[in-house]
Structures are given as structure tokens and as C-alpha cells.
Scaffold this active site. Sequence first.
Site, PDB file in Angstrom:
ATOM      1  CG  HIS A 160      -1.990  -1.129   1.085  1.00 34.45           C
ATOM      2  ND1 HIS A 160      -2.554  -1.729   2.182  1.00 34.45           N
ATOM      3  CD2 HIS A 160      -2.514  -1.762   0.003  1.00 34.45           C
ATOM      4  CE1 HIS A 160      -3.394  -2.679   1.796  1.00 34.45           C
ATOM      5  NE2 HIS A 160      -3.391  -2.717   0.475  1.00 34.45           N
ATOM      6  NE  ARG A 175      -8.361  -0.097   4.004  1.00 30.90           N
ATOM      7  CZ  ARG A 175      -7.724  -1.106   3.414  1.00 30.90           C
ATOM      8  NH1 ARG A 175      -6.521  -1.448   3.835  1.00 30.90           N
ATOM      9  NH2 ARG A 175      -8.281  -1.764   2.419  1.00 30.90           N
TER      10      ARG A 175
END
Length: 432
Positions: A208, A321
Amino acid sequence: MASVLICGGGNAAQVCSCLFASRYRVTALALYADEAERWNKAVQETGFMECTLEPENKAIKATPDLITKDPRAVRDCDVVLFTVPSSYHEQYFSALAPYVKDGTVFAVMPARSGCDFLFNQVMGEKASKLGLVAFETLPWQCRFKEWGKTSVVKSTKETIGAAVVPPASKSATEVVLKLQGLLGVEPMIIQCPNVMSISLGNPGQVVHPGITYGRWWDWDGEPLAERPLFYHGVDEFSAGILSSISKEIQAICQKLKSINPSYDTSQVKTIFEWYMASYSHSCSDISTLQKVIVTNAAYNGFFHPMKVNEDSSYTPDFQFRYLSEDVPTGLCFTKGVADLLDVKTPTIDKVVTWSQEKLGKEFITLDGRMAGKDLGQTRAPQAWGIKTKKDLLEFLDLKPMLSPFVPIATVAIAAVAAILVAGLRRTFKLPS
């Protein structure tokens, strides 16, 4: 019959609450605002929840036995399943701690990094009487369709790694079998030798932030007309960032093994190995990491998190996130361990430094140490009072192994010294 408490109200919680309620007693715990009340109302409107398993073209209908925001519900549960983002783990651990019974198993999916540090800190003396299972990731790619009512599992991973610290009353095998019963045949739980393997092997900390940095590090600030694809938009540069982060994590593993070769980090996969273990069946080209990611059918339709402007243009949402969770509870842990072991991590440093600027935080100092003013918001070992290499090794119960040649060398030196002394005494007629 197992009694399961599912924590959270998001995508994974919706899926778990429906799937598991078809076979077990399920309580859903949602602490956020009036989420539990709204969830109850949604279920009452339809009379059930429904989860569609896309690969099997099958729908499961079931209803949780209880949906509540009262943490006292944990008293009746054998397994507590965390599906909340890692930034909320401490809130749920703290809420449940006063009421949880001995022998209860906490299964955290995904655990991200440093979950055991947090668990021991919050649970205190109770920790030794409880079980902790740290999962490397979620079992599925899943989403809710209509919140509180319908959800979909888009794909199921083939395997899922988990480190098991069983409660005193159970064995690790018993715990794994119980959790495998919850998940079903797939994914197969692969037991990891220690929680550090899950912490360092946390794929979210690589994928991510790495993809986000790779796409936006040189962004000029101009809005975009369309949302860019997240996974399927990965180019060779971004894949290179992921590979470099992964190599630095492997260097940490090698350092741990150099301290004691018996310390098992074999389950800390490279990011390419993780993709092969999790998604090889859904990738049409596995020749390189970049090809694996962009041809993974399970990633269809995933876009970069974006904010919509008044003119319908898009700008990146750096508070999502992918940075706000995976940096402080992932990369910062790994960077902290690296600092304690004196392992250089130039790519991790670069990504964390860029990310913290986007988040308005300071995790790493200007001189590259994990000691910024917002250290307490991370899961770096330093945030839990682990300040030295010795502190870290004691927490891990990792004892440095002396070379087997040391005792032999010591004896040999002592013998030579004795001979020399005896010779001097004879030569100079010294008393013995």
C-alpha cells in the site's frame, strides 16, 4: 459450537458476520458511535444478511445472534475476531480487557506489525492466560454492497499465514483447527513460527505505501480528470519500490538469524513470494512482480483513494488507510526494528519520510532515526519502551548464540599461557 465475537462494522466484519453466523453462534461488536444500532435496524428490515461468493456463484444467508456495542458480550465468547483497521486495535483490546475470560483466543486479521507488543501492553498480566493469533492478511478480497445487508467475496486467497500464541489451556494445533473450522477449506492456515514473522512479513506495509509512493511521489498537485487504477496501474518504477522494501525486510531477517541461527524467519516471504502464495491462480502473467500485480483478476476495479472536487476532478486522498494505517502500524515497526539491529533501510526511510509529510506527522527524525515527535502513534518497538538491541532480544526471548569455537579457542589460549608461564619460571627460577 464455537461462540465468536466479531469486532468492527466494515467490509470484512460484514462478510464474517454473515458467513460465520451460518454455522456458529456469532456476536457482532461495533464500538463506533451508533453503528451497532444502525446495523441492527438494517438486518431487521430484511430479516437476514446475505453474502455472495462470486467465484462459486453462491449466496449465503444468515443473521448474527447479537449485534451490540457493549464489550461485556465477550464474556460468552471463545474466539474474538478483529477485522477492524489496525489503528483501532488498541481501542478494542482496551474495551474488552476487563471482561474477557481466561482461555479466549484473539484472532487479529490482519494483525499488521507489532500486534504482540500492543496485546501484551494492554492486557498486562491477563495476556499469558489468553491466546493471540496474528494473521498476515484477510482471507478474502471482499466488500459490502449495501451496508448491514449484503456483501460480496470477490476472491479467496489460497493460503494465509498466522502466528499462534496459544493460551495456557490449549495447544497451537487446537487453536489452528478451531480457526480453520471458521474459515472453511480455503484459505488454508499456514502456521508461522513467531509473531515477528507476521510483523516483518506484513504485506500491507509493502504494497500500500509502496504503490502510493510510486504513483504520487512526483505529483505536481494538478487535479486529475479520472481516478487512476491502484493495482492495475502499477508501473516498473512502483514495482521496484516494492521489491526494494521487500529486500530491506529480508536484510532484517538475515540480521536476526545472524544473532541466533535457530530463530526462524523462513515464513517472511519476499513480496513476489507472497503474491505467488496468495494469488498465483488469478494472475495471467507471473513473469515479474509488476506483471503479477497488473494481471491479477482479484484486483479488478480497485482505484487509488481520491477526493472529488467541486468540478468533479480528482485529487489523491493521502489520509486513506494505505498511508494512515500501513505506515505507522507497518513500516514504522519495521524501521524501528531495523534501527535497533543497525540495518540500513534507505527505501523504507524514503517512503516513510514522504508519507509522514503527507500525513502531517513526524515519525522519523531529520537524521533518520525512529524517534520523531509522533513516535507514540506508531507500533515501532521504541514506542513500547524497547530502546536498545538488548531490549528487543529480551522481548523476543532471542538469546545470542556463541560460536562453538569460542570455548575451544579459550581453552587453547589458556593452555598456551600456562606453558609460557611455566617456561618463564624455569628460566628465571621463579617460585611456582
